[in-house]
Design a protein around this motif. Sequence first.
Motif, PDB file in Angstrom:
ATOM      1  N   TYR A 119       2.835  -2.391   9.783  1.00  0.00           N
ATOM      2  CA  TYR A 119       3.706  -1.958   8.693  1.00  0.00           C
ATOM      3  C   TYR A 119       3.028  -1.965   7.336  1.00  0.00           C
ATOM      4  N   PHE A 120       2.351  -3.057   7.029  1.00  0.00           N
ATOM      5  CA  PHE A 120       1.838  -3.187   5.670  1.00  0.00           C
ATOM      6  C   PHE A 120       0.615  -2.307   5.453  1.00  0.00           C
ATOM      7  N   LYS A 151      -0.655   0.381   6.802  1.00  0.00           N
ATOM      8  CA  LYS A 151      -0.531   1.838   6.697  1.00  0.00           C
ATOM      9  C   LYS A 151       0.059   2.244   5.357  1.00  0.00           C
ATOM     10  N   TRP A 152       0.710   1.310   4.770  1.00  0.00           N
ATOM     11  CA  TRP A 152       1.482   1.604   3.587  1.00  0.00           C
ATOM     12  C   TRP A 152       0.597   1.436   2.356  1.00  0.00           C
ATOM     13  N   LYS A 154       1.747   3.757  -4.186  1.00  0.00           N
ATOM     14  CA  LYS A 154       1.755   5.123  -4.711  1.00  0.00           C
ATOM     15  C   LYS A 154       2.587   5.133  -5.980  1.00  0.00           C
ATOM     16  N   ARG A 155       2.385   6.126  -6.766  1.00  0.00           N
ATOM     17  CA  ARG A 155       3.186   6.284  -7.970  1.00  0.00           C
ATOM     18  C   ARG A 155       4.266   7.292  -7.688  1.00  0.00           C
ATOM     19  N   ARG A 156       5.337   7.085  -8.290  1.00  0.00           N
ATOM     20  CA  ARG A 156       6.443   8.007  -8.100  1.00  0.00           C
ATOM     21  C   ARG A 156       6.814   8.593  -9.442  1.00  0.00           C
ATOM     22  N   ARG A 185      12.685  -4.591   4.914  1.00  0.00           N
ATOM     23  CA  ARG A 185      11.419  -4.595   4.185  1.00  0.00           C
ATOM     24  C   ARG A 185      11.709  -4.616   2.688  1.00  0.00           C
ATOM     25  N   GLU A 217       8.768  -2.324  -7.409  1.00  0.00           N
ATOM     26  CA  GLU A 217       8.370  -1.097  -8.111  1.00  0.00           C
ATOM     27  C   GLU A 217       8.265  -1.446  -9.578  1.00  0.00           C
ATOM     28  N   THR A 253       4.795   1.479 -14.605  1.00  0.00           N
ATOM     29  CA  THR A 253       3.761   2.295 -13.960  1.00  0.00           C
ATOM     30  C   THR A 253       4.290   3.060 -12.751  1.00  0.00           C
ATOM     31  N   GLY A 254       5.404   2.625 -12.190  1.00  0.00           N
ATOM     32  CA  GLY A 254       5.919   3.286 -11.000  1.00  0.00           C
ATOM     33  C   GLY A 254       5.239   2.826  -9.721  1.00  0.00           C
ATOM     34  N   GLU A 255       4.256   1.958  -9.841  1.00  0.00           N
ATOM     35  CA  GLU A 255       3.553   1.496  -8.652  1.00  0.00           C
ATOM     36  C   GLU A 255       4.493   0.725  -7.727  1.00  0.00           C
ATOM     37  N   ARG A 256       4.378   1.000  -6.412  1.00  0.00           N
ATOM     38  CA  ARG A 256       5.186   0.319  -5.411  1.00  0.00           C
ATOM     39  C   ARG A 256       4.304  -0.428  -4.437  1.00  0.00           C
ATOM     40  N   GLN A 315       4.746  -3.183  -0.856  1.00  0.00           N
ATOM     41  CA  GLN A 315       5.609  -3.975   0.014  1.00  0.00           C
ATOM     42  C   GLN A 315       5.297  -5.451  -0.214  1.00  0.00           C
ATOM     43  N   ALA A 325      12.962  13.552  -8.921  1.00  0.00           N
ATOM     44  CA  ALA A 325      11.904  12.538  -9.052  1.00  0.00           C
ATOM     45  C   ALA A 325      12.427  11.195  -9.544  1.00  0.00           C
ATOM     46  N   ARG A 375       9.316   5.923 -17.582  1.00  0.00           N
ATOM     47  CA  ARG A 375       8.339   4.823 -17.501  1.00  0.00           C
ATOM     48  C   ARG A 375       8.125   4.209 -18.880  1.00  0.00           C
TER      49      ARG A 375
END
Lengths: 172, 172, 172, 172, 172, 172
Positions: free
Chosen positions: A163-164, A166-167, A170-172, B95, B99, B103-106, B108, C11, C53
């Motif tokens: 799970y972790f 592969k993840w 990312k910025r959204r 899970r 976020e 920065t929007g960074e995510r 887990q 978005a 942001r």
Amino acid sequence: MAKLKGKTVAASEVEMIEVVLPNDTNPLGNVLGGRVMHLIDMAGAVAAHRHSRRILVTASVDYLDFVHPIRVGQFIILKSRVTRVFHTSIEVEVRVFREDYMTGERLQTSSAFVTYVALDETGRPRLVPALIVRSREERQRYREALERRRHRLAMAKRAHLRYFDKWQPKRR
Amino acid sequence: MAKLKGKTVAASEVEMIEVVLPNDTNPLGNVLGGRVMHLIDMAGAVAAHRHSRRILVTASVDYLDFVHPIRVGQFIILKSRVTRVFHTSIEVEVRVFREDYMTGERLQTSSAFVTYVALDETGRPRLVPALIVRSREERQRYREALERRRHRLAMAKRAHLRYFDKWQPKRR
Amino acid sequence: MAKLKGKTVAASEVEMIEVVLPNDTNPLGNVLGGRVMHLIDMAGAVAAHRHSRRILVTASVDYLDFVHPIRVGQFIILKSRVTRVFHTSIEVEVRVFREDYMTGERLQTSSAFVTYVALDETGRPRLVPALIVRSREERQRYREALERRRHRLAMAKRAHLRYFDKWQPKRR
Amino acid sequence: MAKLKGKTVAASEVEMIEVVLPNDTNPLGNVLGGRVMHLIDMAGAVAAHRHSRRILVTASVDYLDFVHPIRVGQFIILKSRVTRVFHTSIEVEVRVFREDYMTGERLQTSSAFVTYVALDETGRPRLVPALIVRSREERQRYREALERRRHRLAMAKRAHLRYFDKWQPKRR
Amino acid sequence: MAKLKGKTVAASEVEMIEVVLPNDTNPLGNVLGGRVMHLIDMAGAVAAHRHSRRILVTASVDYLDFVHPIRVGQFIILKSRVTRVFHTSIEVEVRVFREDYMTGERLQTSSAFVTYVALDETGRPRLVPALIVRSREERQRYREALERRRHRLAMAKRAHLRYFDKWQPKRR
Amino acid sequence: MAKLKGKTVAASEVEMIEVVLPNDTNPLGNVLGGRVMHLIDMAGAVAAHRHSRRILVTASVDYLDFVHPIRVGQFIILKSRVTRVFHTSIEVEVRVFREDYMTGERLQTSSAFVTYVALDETGRPRLVPALIVRSREERQRYREALERRRHRLAMAKRAHLRYFDKWQPKRR
């Protein structure tokens, strides 16, 4: 670092008691599982602080069972004790009981094993004192803690690969 | 009872988002483990309610890991989905992500498996709809849920023999 | 500053879900209006953060209607989306739904328009990215946002002249 | 029903004061908009209860502006007064002030108009006492309340046609 | 320091009103004593802040009586006023009333005397303005405050000798 | 009724521990007096429940002193024990300690005497078991409880004559 003096289980044992207020319950009048989890984390953390006298973060929770409900009009009693330390981490067993305030009847409702990691001010893991185990029961919990740790690491590894890893951030 | 129509994983999936407020944190500004546990219980319960449309109680929590801290100024995102049902109980994977709001960074930060039991109004366990698994990943989680259950029951049995059964209700 | 890249409505869209606990209700078991308002502010802020942001402050709330009650034993679902930006401010529409956990029935109970202002670290307003509107509905909400803003400014001006401006800071 | 005796504005005026605690603030130390909204709802409800002595539900909030921030270390003062009644509904103006506890300086930070509906025990709307307006300012607010109501109903009608009516309850 | 201008009782008088929510009550629907105590501390602190415009700490609470219960569906009204200052400390009388929101009936339910100490930024006690007492009742409360203080100091001394002084800080 | 068996002090003694969270503190990082009061009421109530196994209401609080501050990053420990019973009321002494989680240092910060009244289901006062006092210290606290009660009743009588009795319920 090797000079950290060991501490007995009794030196850090904790007993907490909480009164169940309406705010802690679901619409049926039973204490919320999440409320009990919060108290388990607090009770475990106090024992781990008393053993280590360090900044701590909660690392994992395992084998948390809810066997009986706790209701409005009952006390929640939590007992926590260190079961083993692994260099920089501390496993604590937390048992939860309900006590009826009218009858005095007590019943164990939950148990859990919570692991904390000791940190220094910069956030790096720090060694914690060894645990001195004396009674037959303390030694048994100490041995089983190793089994639990192995199972936890095996599961975490599988979970991480699946799970972790592969993840990706990312910025959204 | 056999007529309960199965439901897909997607039919009960949940995404929750929470804003970290100062009240949710420890003195270092990190979200309390117990706060995250409470949210995990909520997010898991919503998925289990959507699958079963029943009264539920939390039965157990396993493999809850805290891999990264969540800080004030970040959002907590929780995603939960049913992994398997066992007659009257429902295992949900939850899970947790953080976020960063600037920065929007995510990333887990946690995962956990929570099991709920469905009850009728008198508190007796009730059958829940079967889970329809389709994708390869859904089938894999379904198979692993059985392993987790077996390990959990084995551990619970040992724990009960050792800790719960010796312990008798008493009046104080 | 002109180089801020526009963002689509999708978005920054947000969906939040909350479980109604006894603490959120009035003595009749209905969710407090003030609790819903707090959640509306949170859900709107997440969408505005995702669009900008930036550090944000809530500037105004308008057209907040409570059409149906939400009760203990129901979920509160909030959906928020940016409707328009005005240089340094962001209007967000927030819609509130209740979902009964036993029947699964959903009903819209409230809607509101909340405006946030983006700030830099010193507290001065900052430009936010343009909003890219595509569907017919997005363009309609975009046009109406201008009407709402004009009405809001007209009312604020009257209100300010009448209530705020006459009022001077004083020491007591 | 026609015999309900009118009440003056002064008979139901309310002044509330709250101390800002860390829990009420965002990570920058400013009071959360949602916290102020909750207090506005409380302060407005007390005035509406004093005027009607009825069960009430919040029906709408309009023209809520946040003009200045309120910080930790300041008091929040709320003043609410009934502006007009419409058979079964009551419009209340709520003004919010901050008072610095070290300097004593006071400043209006928000105002809002909140409408409540009076209900009987079975949830049906009930007539409320007429409002006796005396001063020039009370009469002016009374006249403007009608304008606000007309605008609100016009907007609500459009909004309902557009957003609410297309939306149908569904099961999930 | 002698130049601190005196202030009247009226200059710092406070009236607070709170709505009783389910979260504030015990399982019987009565407001928790501890909740009322928290509000008494807040109401007293506001009056003491208005008198001194200083950082304050609560030093003692005396003669706190709970004569009637307050229930869900009632308002809590708190009135506080400075009764006397002693160089760096301020005694405040806080009276608590319940107001039924359906009938409007008011009844005093508690009273208490709370003493605060004014501090500077380094934590050292600071002189506070003298209290200007005018009415016969204000002068009576002023005289009685001295009696209360003497009794409090006498009791504190006995208590300290007995409980506090024997007790030494220790490490565990 | 005379058959109620006496109980020892030890049979109802309570030790509670709480972790100070940011929400419990004022802007300076010290625990709020009102938060400590709430915990004192809880800790005292548990001891009184264990002694009486009855529904209880808090009747009065006396000699509550705050001698040292408690800060974020410290534990609050409360110890409560019954000092005397008077037919239907129970006096409990509550002592408050802080424990630093890094150094382990403990210090008594407060003490208080709280009196509870035992009720039956209809709200009428009920006899509580006699208190069996054994040690010299228990007997001393028992004797002093009578002094405290006499002083409390004398003060209450004066206060009632002065403040409560003149005050009549009124409608507003």
